[in-house]
Design a protein around this motif. Structure first.
Motif, PDB file in Angstrom:
ATOM      1  N   ARG A   1       1.248  -1.176   0.311  1.00 30.15           N
ATOM      2  CA  ARG A   1       0.063  -0.100  -0.132  1.00 30.15           C
ATOM      3  C   ARG A   1       0.756   1.308   0.095  1.00 30.15           C
ATOM      4  O   ARG A   1       1.911   1.428   0.626  1.00 30.15           O
ATOM      5  CB  ARG A   1      -0.541  -0.306   1.296  1.00 30.15           C
ATOM      6  CG  ARG A   1      -2.036  -0.919   1.374  1.00 30.15           C
ATOM      7  CD  ARG A   1      -2.708  -0.877   2.755  1.00 30.15           C
ATOM      8  NE  ARG A   1      -3.342  -2.456   2.576  1.00 30.15           N
ATOM      9  CZ  ARG A   1      -4.610  -2.583   4.006  1.00 30.15           C
ATOM     10  NH1 ARG A   1      -4.189  -1.671   4.901  1.00 30.15           N
ATOM     11  NH2 ARG A   1      -5.308  -3.799   4.113  1.00 30.15           N
TER      12      ARG A   1
ATOM     13  N   GLU B   1       1.302   4.165   1.076  1.00 32.73           N
ATOM     14  CA  GLU B   1       0.508   4.925   2.867  1.00 32.73           C
ATOM     15  C   GLU B   1       2.597   5.723   3.115  1.00 32.73           C
ATOM     16  O   GLU B   1       3.207   5.733   2.599  1.00 32.73           O
ATOM     17  CB  GLU B   1       0.791   4.090   3.953  1.00 32.73           C
ATOM     18  CG  GLU B   1      -0.784   3.073   3.165  1.00 32.73           C
ATOM     19  CD  GLU B   1      -1.470   2.553   4.871  1.00 32.73           C
ATOM     20  OE1 GLU B   1      -2.174   3.435   5.414  1.00 32.73           O
ATOM     21  OE2 GLU B   1      -1.455   1.351   5.252  1.00 32.73           O
TER      22      GLU B   1
ATOM     23  N   GLY C   1       6.249   0.789  12.240  1.00 30.21           N
ATOM     24  CA  GLY C   1       4.629  -0.109  12.189  1.00 30.21           C
ATOM     25  C   GLY C   1       3.649   0.582  10.835  1.00 30.21           C
ATOM     26  O   GLY C   1       2.783  -0.176  11.452  1.00 30.21           O
ATOM     27  N   ARG C   2       4.480   1.545   9.828  1.00 29.12           N
ATOM     28  CA  ARG C   2       3.685   1.705   8.913  1.00 29.12           C
ATOM     29  C   ARG C   2       4.002   1.643   7.332  1.00 29.12           C
ATOM     30  O   ARG C   2       5.157   2.559   7.383  1.00 29.12           O
ATOM     31  CB  ARG C   2       2.468   2.786   8.877  1.00 29.12           C
ATOM     32  CG  ARG C   2       2.027   3.041   7.577  1.00 29.12           C
ATOM     33  CD  ARG C   2       1.243   3.914   7.958  1.00 29.12           C
ATOM     34  NE  ARG C   2      -0.100   4.051   8.388  1.00 29.12           N
ATOM     35  CZ  ARG C   2      -1.089   4.998   8.623  1.00 29.12           C
ATOM     36  NH1 ARG C   2      -0.617   6.352   7.848  1.00 29.12           N
ATOM     37  NH2 ARG C   2      -1.986   4.842   9.078  1.00 29.12           N
ATOM     38  N   TYR C   3       4.813   0.845   6.452  1.00 25.81           N
ATOM     39  CA  TYR C   3       5.613   0.270   5.862  1.00 25.81           C
ATOM     40  C   TYR C   3       4.624   0.572   4.192  1.00 25.81           C
ATOM     41  O   TYR C   3       3.064   0.071   4.091  1.00 25.81           O
ATOM     42  CB  TYR C   3       6.399  -0.866   5.674  1.00 25.81           C
ATOM     43  CG  TYR C   3       6.511  -0.806   7.153  1.00 25.81           C
ATOM     44  CD1 TYR C   3       8.088  -0.268   7.572  1.00 25.81           C
ATOM     45  CD2 TYR C   3       6.151  -1.733   7.886  1.00 25.81           C
ATOM     46  CE1 TYR C   3       7.972  -0.521   8.752  1.00 25.81           C
ATOM     47  CE2 TYR C   3       6.819  -1.207   9.836  1.00 25.81           C
ATOM     48  CZ  TYR C   3       7.511  -0.932  10.282  1.00 25.81           C
ATOM     49  OH  TYR C   3       7.707  -0.557  11.119  1.00 25.81           O
TER      50      TYR C   3
ATOM     51  N   GLN D   1       1.193  -9.904   5.974  1.00 19.96           N
ATOM     52  CA  GLN D   1      -0.033 -10.405   6.771  1.00 19.96           C
ATOM     53  C   GLN D   1       0.046 -12.161   6.805  1.00 19.96           C
ATOM     54  O   GLN D   1       0.472 -12.705   5.993  1.00 19.96           O
ATOM     55  CB  GLN D   1      -1.109  -9.741   6.096  1.00 19.96           C
ATOM     56  CG  GLN D   1      -1.056  -8.095   6.558  1.00 19.96           C
ATOM     57  CD  GLN D   1      -2.209  -7.733   5.592  1.00 19.96           C
ATOM     58  OE1 GLN D   1      -3.221  -8.128   4.956  1.00 19.96           O
ATOM     59  NE2 GLN D   1      -3.139  -6.939   6.283  1.00 19.96           N
TER      60      GLN D   1
ATOM     61  N   ARG E   1     -14.338  -0.763  10.292  1.00 25.08           N
ATOM     62  CA  ARG E   1     -13.196  -1.245   9.464  1.00 25.08           C
ATOM     63  C   ARG E   1     -13.069  -0.808   8.209  1.00 25.08           C
ATOM     64  O   ARG E   1     -14.572  -0.152   7.372  1.00 25.08           O
ATOM     65  CB  ARG E   1     -13.249  -2.619   8.819  1.00 25.08           C
ATOM     66  CG  ARG E   1     -13.367  -3.473  10.135  1.00 25.08           C
ATOM     67  CD  ARG E   1     -12.170  -4.191  10.717  1.00 25.08           C
ATOM     68  NE  ARG E   1     -11.676  -4.497  10.272  1.00 25.08           N
ATOM     69  CZ  ARG E   1     -10.176  -4.632   9.751  1.00 25.08           C
ATOM     70  NH1 ARG E   1      -9.595  -3.100  10.345  1.00 25.08           N
ATOM     71  NH2 ARG E   1      -9.530  -4.855   8.591  1.00 25.08           N
TER      72      ARG E   1
ATOM     73  N   ALA F   1      -2.546  -1.594  15.926  1.00 24.48           N
ATOM     74  CA  ALA F   1      -3.464  -2.389  14.925  1.00 24.48           C
ATOM     75  C   ALA F   1      -2.649  -3.468  15.504  1.00 24.48           C
ATOM     76  O   ALA F   1      -2.262  -3.432  13.173  1.00 24.48           O
ATOM     77  CB  ALA F   1      -4.843  -2.004  14.890  1.00 24.48           C
TER      78      ALA F   1
ATOM     79  N   GLY G   1      -0.754  -8.414  11.565  1.00 25.00           N
ATOM     80  CA  GLY G   1       0.451  -7.329  10.745  1.00 25.00           C
ATOM     81  C   GLY G   1       1.399  -8.131  11.427  1.00 25.00           C
ATOM     82  O   GLY G   1       1.352  -7.799  12.733  1.00 25.00           O
TER      83      GLY G   1
HETATM   84  P1  AMP Z   1      -5.700  -3.924   7.054  1.00 25.64           P
HETATM   85  O1  AMP Z   1      -6.137  -5.030   5.800  1.00 25.64           O
HETATM   86  O2  AMP Z   1      -5.940  -2.060   6.890  1.00 25.64           O
HETATM   87  O3  AMP Z   1      -7.087  -4.491   8.296  1.00 25.64           O
HETATM   88  O4  AMP Z   1      -4.559  -4.287   8.429  1.00 25.64           O
HETATM   89  C1  AMP Z   1      -4.817  -4.794   9.110  1.00 25.64           C
HETATM   90  C2  AMP Z   1      -3.340  -5.655   9.450  1.00 25.64           C
HETATM   91  O5  AMP Z   1      -2.233  -4.837   8.984  1.00 25.64           O
HETATM   92  C3  AMP Z   1      -3.667  -4.459  11.111  1.00 25.64           C
HETATM   93  O6  AMP Z   1      -4.037  -4.586  12.150  1.00 25.64           O
HETATM   94  C4  AMP Z   1      -1.833  -4.247  10.853  1.00 25.64           C
HETATM   95  O7  AMP Z   1      -1.288  -4.711  11.961  1.00 25.64           O
HETATM   96  C5  AMP Z   1      -1.109  -4.674   9.358  1.00 25.64           C
HETATM   97  N1  AMP Z   1      -0.965  -3.017   8.530  1.00 25.64           N
HETATM   98  C6  AMP Z   1      -2.025  -2.300   7.686  1.00 25.64           C
HETATM   99  N2  AMP Z   1      -1.878  -1.811   6.652  1.00 25.64           N
HETATM  100  C7  AMP Z   1       0.118  -1.630   7.078  1.00 25.64           C
HETATM  101  C8  AMP Z   1       1.030  -1.065   6.522  1.00 25.64           C
HETATM  102  N3  AMP Z   1       1.045   0.095   5.833  1.00 25.64           N
HETATM  103  N4  AMP Z   1       2.021  -1.520   7.525  1.00 25.64           N
HETATM  104  C9  AMP Z   1       2.281  -2.394   8.613  1.00 25.64           C
HETATM  105  N5  AMP Z   1       1.187  -3.279   8.590  1.00 25.64           N
HETATM  106  C10 AMP Z   1       0.491  -2.762   8.291  1.00 25.64           C
END
Ligand code: AMP
Length: 538
Positions: free
Chosen positions: A229, A231, A236-238, A243, A375, A397, A424
């Motif tokens: 993604r 982002e 914690g955000r990459y 997953q 969500r 999260a 994640g």
């Molecule tokens: P989501 O599909 O957005 O519900 O994401 C499920 C889990 O994936 C989240 O709770 C995070 O732990 C992890 N996650 C989502 N986006 C990212 C990101 N950009 N970087 C790292 N972990 C992520």
């Protein structure tokens, strides 16, 4: 100094090096063990899919689809041109006889196929996939055609698709009397593809493609792998993150399924030492009650629009539920006053949620209810949940999931219920490390310190035997003095040095040195193997 450019990993991507990678493997393998004990099987999926698949399932208005996907165009023949060629081959005679028809007067390539009593046809090639075609716009085509050619009232549409017939096509034919011909393209290639931002959608595509509804029981599947993604990178955000997800697909939406999925998730978290977590659950209703709630929410939000920031203002119209996700401090007091979905669930959804909570209690699962847990994705129905962990700051999260009962149908598949989650991995491992709960893993057991060419064959042979017993062994490729060799063994973190010199070759023994305290003993080959193997087990 060289002037050459230094290449670096792209922002938002990371290298996971040993020994950290051992922790990742342990984390993923533990998931495999736990999930398989609940009778889930691993599914390995492609990491890119047709862009339309994500757009349709996740929702075009979501941040993920509208801003965050890595998308590119494929070269090669387009669906349109392939279809045209195939169709023309098949229907050339028919087309030839029709070419004098006014429909073709000002078109080199017709747009829509309509078969009439006279065998006249127009072809629609512009819409690339069934997913982009709705019953309404097909009927609109027919109406337009009938108006344009009032004498041919008996016209029936002949649609040409790049895909196998789906429920959508059946519906069109059955309920609206539309005659359909399907041409499937064997080497069909979508024009636009994206790196997957998540994998639930791919699991659903697979379920449909492989006709998995015909298999016995629920399909219980898990996957492990990278997601992408675009982002803003931060702790914690990459942009490439990892997953581990699990999905249950089948005919039942029993709350016990939801509860078992949550139980499995928490058993896994406990097994890997991720214990400082909180599970939040909510129900966001279904197609019977959510639309009314969303409308009510929209009305209330319009009244306070001035108090909201730009993103939330936009979401009032596009996706008002998402406003509840807002983390902006100034918006919080206002959001707390908004109507809550729990007061607007229909009886079925209310009963489902109540039963889920009973099931969680039965299994001893602690949870908190969070009415704002909606969500970000469009496909969720009823149960939604999230797990947060300590030590992660704002990106706390570690898992999100929920029920998505209509998703398979939305993708043209059979009526199917579904629920799943995605953990994640990056954040989970961060949290485990910050909590000091990470176990020490792996490491080098033995370093073979050999000196003198006569000892080399014995070194090669014992290294092979120890490795066959699954011990981690380092055998230096070049001869070194014992002091240097054992010094390196120490730096590499080896637990033992296996010393082979002239004496050992002559006596057919090995000297085993424990590097932590220098304890040394002479052993035969059999004794050495036995000793190190028992060390590994202890
Ligand atoms: P989501 O599909 O957005 O519900 O994401 C499920 C889990 O994936 C989240 O709770 C995070 O732990 C992890 N996650 C989502 N986006 C990212 C990101 N950009 N970087 C790292 N972990 C992520």
């Amino acid at each position: 100094m060289s002037e050459k450019k230094q290449f670096r990993a792209i922002k938002g991507t990371r290298d996971i090096l040993p020994p950290d990678s051992a922790r990742w493997n342990w984390f993923e393998n533990t998931a495999r063990e736990v999930f398989e004990s609940y009778n889930f099987g691993e599914i390995r999926l492609p990491i890119f899919e047709e862009t339309d698949l994500f757009a349709r399932a996740i929702g075009a208005d979501t941040d993920i689809v509208s801003k965050e996907m890595f998308t590119w165009n494929e070269s090669g023949p387009s669906v349109e041109s392939t279809l045209q060629q195939m169709w023309l081959l098949k229907h050339s005679a028919e087309l030839h006889s029709a070419s004098s028809h006014p429909v073709f007067a000002n078109r080199a390539r017709p747009d829509l196929v309509v078969r009439t009593d006279e065998g006249v046809s127009i072809i629609e090639f512009k819409r690339r996939t069934i997913n982009q075609l709705t019953v309404a716009n097909v009927l609109q085509y027919r109406k337009a055609f009938e108006e344009q050619f009032p004498k041919e009232k008996s016209a029936k549409l002949l649609l040409v698709f790049a895909e196998e017939p789906s429920a959508f096509v059946d519906k069109l034919a059955r309920e609206n009397g539309v005659e359909i011909e399907v041409l499937s393209i064997p080497d069909y290639e979508p024009q636009q593809v994206s790196l997957r931002p998540e994998a639930t959608v791919s699991v659903c595509r697979t379920y449909i493609e492989h006709n998995m509804q015909a298999l016995p029981g629920n399909q219980k599947l898990y996957y492990i792998g990278p997601m992408f993604r675009r982002e803003r990178p931060q702790k914690g955000r990459y942009r490439q993150f990892y997953q581990i997800g699990a999905e249950v697909l089948g005919q039942s939406d029993a709350p016990a399924i939801d509860a078992e999925v949550l139980e499995m998730l928490l058993v896994f978290f406990r097994r890997v030492g991720l214990t400082r977590t909180t599970l939040y659950v909510n129900s966001i209703g279904d197609k019977n009650c959510r639309p009314q709630y969303v409308e009510l929410l929209r009305e209330e939000l319009r009244k306070v629009k001035d108090k909201l920031k730009e993103d939330s203002q936009r979401r009032i119209e596009t996706n008002p539920l998402r406003v509840l996700d807002s983390k902006i401090p100034e918006e919080q007091p206002m959001i707390e006053t908004l109507p809550r979905i729990s007061d607007h669930l229909c009886d079925d959804c209310r009963a489902h949620f109540a039963r889920l909570k009973e099931e969680l209690n039965l299994r001893g699962i602690a949870y908190k209810e969070s009415w704002r847990l909606v969500r970000g994705l469009d496909y969720y129905t009823r149960t939604t949940f999230e797990v947060t962990a300590e030590g992660l700051g704002s990106q706390n999260a570690v898992c999100g999931g929920g029920r998505y009962d209509g998703l398979i149908e939305l993708l043209g598949g059979p009526r199917t219920k579904g629920i799943g989650f995605a953990i994640g991995t990056d954040r989970s491992i961060l949290s485990i490390e910050e909590g000091g709960e990470a176990p020490k893993l792996g490491g080098l057991t033995a370093y073979i310190a050999w000196m003198g060419q006569a000892s080399y064959p014995a070194a090669v042979s014992i290294a092979k035997k120890l490795r066959a017993a699954s011990l981690a062994v380092e055998l230096p490729a070049e001869e070194m003095k014992f002091k240097k060799s054992l010094g390196l063994a120490d730096k590499l973190g080896a637990r033992y040095g296996v010393i082979i010199g002239e004496d050992e070759v002559a006596s057919r023994t090995f000297t085993l040195k424990r590097l932590a305290d220098g304890d040394q003993r002479k052993l035969s080959e059999g004794e050495l193997l036995e000793y190190l193997e028992s060390e590994r087990r202890s």
